[in-house]
Design an enzyme around this catalytic site. Structure first.
Site, PDB file in Angstrom:
ATOM      1  N   ALA A   1       0.805  -1.234   0.000  1.00  0.00           N
ATOM      2  CA  ALA A   1       0.000   0.000   0.000  1.00  0.00           C
ATOM      3  C   ALA A   1       0.828   1.271   0.000  1.00  0.00           C
ATOM      4  O   ALA A   1       0.276   2.363   0.149  1.00  0.00           O
ATOM      5  CB  ALA A   1      -0.942   0.002   1.210  1.00  0.00           C
TER       6      ALA A   1
ATOM      7  N   ILE B   1      -2.034   1.393  -6.833  1.00  0.00           N
ATOM      8  CA  ILE B   1      -3.416   1.066  -6.486  1.00  0.00           C
ATOM      9  C   ILE B   1      -3.545   0.808  -4.993  1.00  0.00           C
ATOM     10  O   ILE B   1      -4.542   1.199  -4.373  1.00  0.00           O
ATOM     11  CB  ILE B   1      -3.884  -0.163  -7.301  1.00  0.00           C
ATOM     12  CG1 ILE B   1      -3.855   0.144  -8.796  1.00  0.00           C
ATOM     13  CG2 ILE B   1      -5.290  -0.593  -6.884  1.00  0.00           C
ATOM     14  CD1 ILE B   1      -4.104  -1.075  -9.687  1.00  0.00           C
ATOM     15  N   GLY B   2      -2.551   0.153  -4.416  1.00  0.00           N
ATOM     16  CA  GLY B   2      -2.592  -0.123  -2.981  1.00  0.00           C
ATOM     17  C   GLY B   2      -2.638   1.138  -2.151  1.00  0.00           C
ATOM     18  O   GLY B   2      -3.347   1.221  -1.135  1.00  0.00           O
TER      19      GLY B   2
ATOM     20  N   TYR C   1       3.119 -14.663 -14.336  1.00  0.00           N
ATOM     21  CA  TYR C   1       2.125 -13.713 -13.812  1.00  0.00           C
ATOM     22  C   TYR C   1       0.709 -14.259 -14.007  1.00  0.00           C
ATOM     23  O   TYR C   1      -0.105 -14.242 -13.072  1.00  0.00           O
ATOM     24  CB  TYR C   1       2.275 -12.373 -14.522  1.00  0.00           C
ATOM     25  CG  TYR C   1       1.337 -11.312 -14.005  1.00  0.00           C
ATOM     26  CD1 TYR C   1       1.589 -10.663 -12.792  1.00  0.00           C
ATOM     27  CD2 TYR C   1       0.197 -10.952 -14.723  1.00  0.00           C
ATOM     28  CE1 TYR C   1       0.723  -9.687 -12.314  1.00  0.00           C
ATOM     29  CE2 TYR C   1      -0.672  -9.977 -14.254  1.00  0.00           C
ATOM     30  CZ  TYR C   1      -0.398  -9.344 -13.051  1.00  0.00           C
ATOM     31  OH  TYR C   1      -1.269  -8.389 -12.578  1.00  0.00           O
TER      32      TYR C   1
END
Length: 414
Positions: free
Chosen positions: A128, A132-133, A288
């Site tokens: 975070a 996005i986190g 991935y």
């Protein structure tokens, strides 16, 4: 309390080419043999069913070598692909009609939380400190939630908190050192959290790596697999008590639509050498894709083990401009070129936030979301045999490392 609806035999009849089947945790899904597609809702009624309880006396559930689930009636000496409990499946009111879509791909995380008061809630967001986190943690914190930013670089985590405090000084944020390339670090992070907090309302497994060159972690496993799945799998299990101690707790696992391109298809594919391949078998995109399929399979199996917890997996958006592409200059250029056509970081965080906080999702579990709306993942992601196998292999891989540290006796694994 969830209300059970009466069934109607006439409207419940399946169209030609459709078949009703069950997952290991009792969720009913529907297979269209013409299109080879699957969905959770009945093709006629739009309702969702579950089956409960054990198999009838004399019945046994088996997984064939090809991954097919079979049901054996030892009394009548017959075998079928149909779960005998389907005759007594029940429909639930919350899921009896398609969910009204309040948000979409253009919604932001802050718009999802508009008017919500999250004071008294505790959340952990992995990875975070950036991207996005960070927007996920920021949005929760600005609405009163106590947010723990779990990341490898504590300096960057502290800088992220200071950035949030510039908007609102009294936010409740702190850092937690979590290095997902080390199972030892994962265990230490979980223990440190439990020493301070007794409950955890929201766990968002957001951290991930993409397009990295082949390398092994401190534990000797391929990095993409361990960081994106194995370590966060272990972190979640270690936090079982504080998560399950809360009413309506949520676990949100950030996956990707790229899971649809995974090369993992059968139970035989789920062993250590395919999940954590050697260098000569490694392709960054394949690694991935496989890890993102593991994210959804983990969510499916966790929903079965922890029925009182709301477990979700989700897709944040395609080619969102974040630090995810930092390991490849080619991908950085590509992400930059498509940036005007993709989601902002705030929009990309919206689906995680929706899964973590939406009131209408209370009592719902094991679902996959995109653009703040429930959708069907790939057929492989719905395969309960694959999910069970991944869980087992993940446990084995963790135990192998813990044995070296002589700590396997204390593992919080099932």
């Amino acid at each position: 309390m969830i209300g059970i609806l009466n069934e109607s035999d006439s409207e419940d009849e399946l169209p030609p080419g459709w078949e009703e089947m069950t997952t290991a945790n009792g969720n009913v899904y529907y297979v269209n043999h013409y299109t080879k597609g699957t969905q959770w809702t009945h093709p006629r009624t739009g309702r969702t069913k579950t089956v409960e309880g054990e198999l009838p006396s004399g019945w046994e559930r088996r997984v064939a070598e090809d991954g097919q689930v079979l049901f054996v009636d030892h009394i009548n000496h017959t075998t079928t692909y149909t779960d005998p409990r389907l005759a007594f499946a029940t429909e639930y009111r919350e899921l009896s009609h398609p969910m009204r879509q309040r948000f979409d791909g253009s919604s932001t995380a802050l718009s999802v939380l508009h008017g919500r008061d999250l004071r008294g809630k505790i959340a952990i967001v992995t990875g975070a400190n950036t991207g996005i986190g960070f927007e996920t943690a920021r949005s929760l914190a600005l609405h009163g939630c106590t947010v723990i930013i779990a990341c490898r670089d504590l300096k960057k985590g502290t800088e992220a908190i200071e950035k949030i405090k510039q908007e609102r000084e009294n936010v409740l944020c702190e850092t937690l050192h979590l290095d997902l390339s080390s199972l030892h670090s994962v265990r230490e992070a979980a223990e440190k959290f439990k020493q301070k907090y007794r409950t955890l309302h929201i766990l968002i497994l957001n951290a991930g790596v993409f397009a990295i060159p082949y390398q092994l972690t401190k534990d000797g496993y391929e990095t993409t697999f361990q960081v994106n799945h194995l370590s966060q799998f272990y972190f979640t299990l270690l936090l079982e008590h504080p998560i399950r101690s809360c009413h309506n707790s949520r676990v949100v696992i950030v996956s990707s639509e790229s899971h649809r391109f995974s090369s993992l298809r059968t139970v035989e594919d789920f062993h250590q050498l395919s999940l954590s391949p050697p260098a000569y078998k490694y392709w960054f995109m394949g690694a991935y894709n496989n890890s993102k399929l593991c994210n959804i399979l983990f969510a499916q199996e966790l929903a079965k083990y922890w029925p009182s917890v709301n477990v979700f997996s989700c897709h944040p958006g395609n080619m969102v401009s974040s630090s995810l592409s930092r390991y490849s200059w080619t991908l950085r250029l590509l992400f930059m070129l498509v940036r005007p056509f993709t989601k902002s970081l705030q929009q990309a965080a919206s689906t995680s936030i929706f899964c973590a906080t939406a009131p209408e999702l209370e009592g719902v579990t094991g679902c996959y979301f995109n653009n703040c709306y429930r959708c069907d993942p790939s057929n492989a992601a719905l395969d309960s045999a694959l999910a069970t196998r991944l869980w087992s292999v993940s446990q084995e891989m963790i135990i192998n490392i813990m044995k070296k540290d002589k700590l396997w006796e204390t593992l919080a694994l099932r």
